[in-house]
Scaffold this active site. Structure first.
Site, PDB file in Angstrom:
ATOM      1  N   HIS A  93       0.396  -3.356   6.554  1.00 43.28           N
ATOM      2  CA  HIS A  93       1.411  -2.831   7.451  1.00 43.28           C
ATOM      3  C   HIS A  93       1.399  -1.310   7.379  1.00 43.28           C
ATOM      4  O   HIS A  93       0.775  -0.716   6.496  1.00 43.28           O
ATOM      5  CB  HIS A  93       2.802  -3.376   7.088  1.00 43.28           C
ATOM      6  CG  HIS A  93       3.228  -3.046   5.703  1.00 43.28           C
ATOM      7  ND1 HIS A  93       3.233  -3.945   4.670  1.00 43.28           N
ATOM      8  CD2 HIS A  93       3.645  -1.876   5.160  1.00 43.28           C
ATOM      9  CE1 HIS A  93       3.636  -3.375   3.566  1.00 43.28           C
ATOM     10  NE2 HIS A  93       3.886  -2.103   3.829  1.00 43.28           N
TER      11      HIS A  93
HETATM   12  C1  T46 Z   1       4.592  -0.867   0.895  1.00 42.59           C
HETATM   13  C2  T46 Z   1       3.785  -1.534  -0.143  1.00 42.59           C
HETATM   14  C3  T46 Z   1       3.097  -0.550  -1.053  1.00 42.59           C
HETATM   15  C4  T46 Z   1      12.794  -6.311   0.001  1.00 42.59           C
HETATM   16  O1  T46 Z   1      13.700  -7.129   0.182  1.00 42.59           O
HETATM   17  N1  T46 Z   1      13.090  -5.043  -0.375  1.00 42.59           N
HETATM   18  C5  T46 Z   1      12.127  -4.109  -0.582  1.00 42.59           C
HETATM   19  O2  T46 Z   1      12.434  -2.952  -0.906  1.00 42.59           O
HETATM   20  C6  T46 Z   1      10.758  -4.475  -0.387  1.00 42.59           C
HETATM   21  C7  T46 Z   1       9.637  -3.453  -0.596  1.00 42.59           C
HETATM   22  C8  T46 Z   1      10.475  -5.763  -0.023  1.00 42.59           C
HETATM   23  N2  T46 Z   1      11.481  -6.662   0.154  1.00 42.59           N
HETATM   24  C9  T46 Z   1      11.147  -8.043   0.507  1.00 42.59           C
HETATM   25  C10 T46 Z   1      10.479  -8.226   1.859  1.00 42.59           C
HETATM   26  C11 T46 Z   1       9.574  -9.410   1.623  1.00 42.59           C
HETATM   27  O3  T46 Z   1      10.299 -10.595   1.856  1.00 42.59           O
HETATM   28  O4  T46 Z   1      10.208  -8.510  -0.454  1.00 42.59           O
HETATM   29  C12 T46 Z   1       9.222  -9.321   0.154  1.00 42.59           C
HETATM   30  C13 T46 Z   1       7.838  -8.759  -0.091  1.00 42.59           C
HETATM   31  O5  T46 Z   1       7.692  -7.530   0.633  1.00 42.59           O
HETATM   32  P1  T46 Z   1       6.335  -7.129   1.337  1.00 42.59           P
HETATM   33  O6  T46 Z   1       5.630  -8.332   1.810  1.00 42.59           O
HETATM   34  O7  T46 Z   1       6.624  -6.060   2.359  1.00 42.59           O
HETATM   35  O8  T46 Z   1       5.547  -6.482   0.098  1.00 42.59           O
HETATM   36  P2  T46 Z   1       4.151  -5.740   0.101  1.00 42.59           P
HETATM   37  O9  T46 Z   1       3.698  -5.729  -1.300  1.00 42.59           O
HETATM   38  O10 T46 Z   1       3.225  -6.321   1.119  1.00 42.59           O
HETATM   39  O11 T46 Z   1       4.488  -4.227   0.586  1.00 42.59           O
HETATM   40  C14 T46 Z   1       5.298  -3.410  -0.228  1.00 42.59           C
HETATM   41  C15 T46 Z   1       6.310  -2.658   0.645  1.00 42.59           C
HETATM   42  O12 T46 Z   1       7.025  -3.583   1.463  1.00 42.59           O
HETATM   43  C16 T46 Z   1       5.672  -1.634   1.529  1.00 42.59           C
HETATM   44  O13 T46 Z   1       6.654  -0.763   2.051  1.00 42.59           O
HETATM   45  O14 T46 Z   1       4.269   0.234   1.329  1.00 42.59           O
HETATM   46  O15 T46 Z   1       4.507  -2.488  -0.935  1.00 42.59           O
END
Ligand code: T46
Length: 178
Positions: A93
């Site tokens: 993303h």
């Molecule tokens: C990024 C990379 C480096 C939350 O509820 N609060 C939060 O602050 C975050 C980051 C995530 N979430 C929830 C949203 C999803 O349901 O946790 C779950 C996993 O998040 P996501 O799939 O977005 O995680 P990554 O590892 O793909 O990405 C994260 C960050 O979202 C993103 O901003 O830059 O790490």
């Protein structure tokens, strides 16, 4: 080229980032890294490897990061990624506005960065070095070591509306901003 900057290629003309499965694909081929060997050089706009000050003594090491002082933004949120299942990729993303600093405080992972024009792959494996990531940068995290703990400091609270999770849409937004 800094040894941790492992690859750099032109972003594809059409979408290649169909989920994280294609993280390593779609390159036209490596091109010379543009910015020299200084670790603080820009990798892509808003993306830098920055050294962190280690306060060490006979007991060990400590790194302190103060928002607005060691970082160009106030810290609104801290999160960390750990226990990543072997072989999975994360990220896939970009953000409209978010600024972040990512540090592999334990273990290592690879961060692929893509500004819609070029791609740079950076290995994060040093708790004394952080990677800044600004807006409009597609990122994919791969090759997590089993012990990886990726700490991220962000300048805003979580907001799903700030995410661009479709690579074609990301490229279209980049093109529209030119
Ligand atoms: C990024 C990379 C480096 C939350 O509820 N609060 C939060 O602050 C975050 C980051 C995530 N979430 C929830 C949203 C999803 O349901 O946790 C779950 C996993 O998040 P996501 O799939 O977005 O995680 P990554 O590892 O793909 O990405 C994260 C960050 O979202 C993103 O901003 O830059 O790490």
């Amino acid at each position: 080229m800094h040894p941790h900057v492992e690859a750099n290629g032109r972003a594809p003309q059409s979408a290649v980032a169909d989920g994280c499965e294609s993280a390593a694909g779609g390159y036209d081929g490596p091109i010379p890294f543009q910015s020299g060997s200084n670790v603080t050089d820009d990798l892509l706009p808003g993306c830098r490897l920055v050294p962190l000050t280690v306060r060490g003594d006979a007991r060990g090491s400590l790194v302190a990061i103060e928002g607005g002082r060691d970082l160009p933004f106030a810290i609104a949120r801290v999160y960390y990624v750990f226990g990543t299942t072997a072989g999975v990729d994360r990220g896939c993303h970009a953000h409209h506005k978010l600024h972040q600093l990512a540090i592999a405080v334990a273990g290592s992972c690879t961060m692929l960065l893509d500004d819609g024009r070029q791609r740079v792959s950076v290995r994060l494996d040093d708790p004394a070095r952080g990677l800044t990531m600004g807006p409009m940068i597609w990122r994919e995290m791969t090759d997590f070591s089993p012990d990886c703990v990726l700490l991220v400091l962000a300048d805003a609270v979580y907001d799903e509306a700030d995410y661009m999770r479709d690579y074609d849409g990301f490229l279209a937004t980049v093109a529209a901003s030119r």
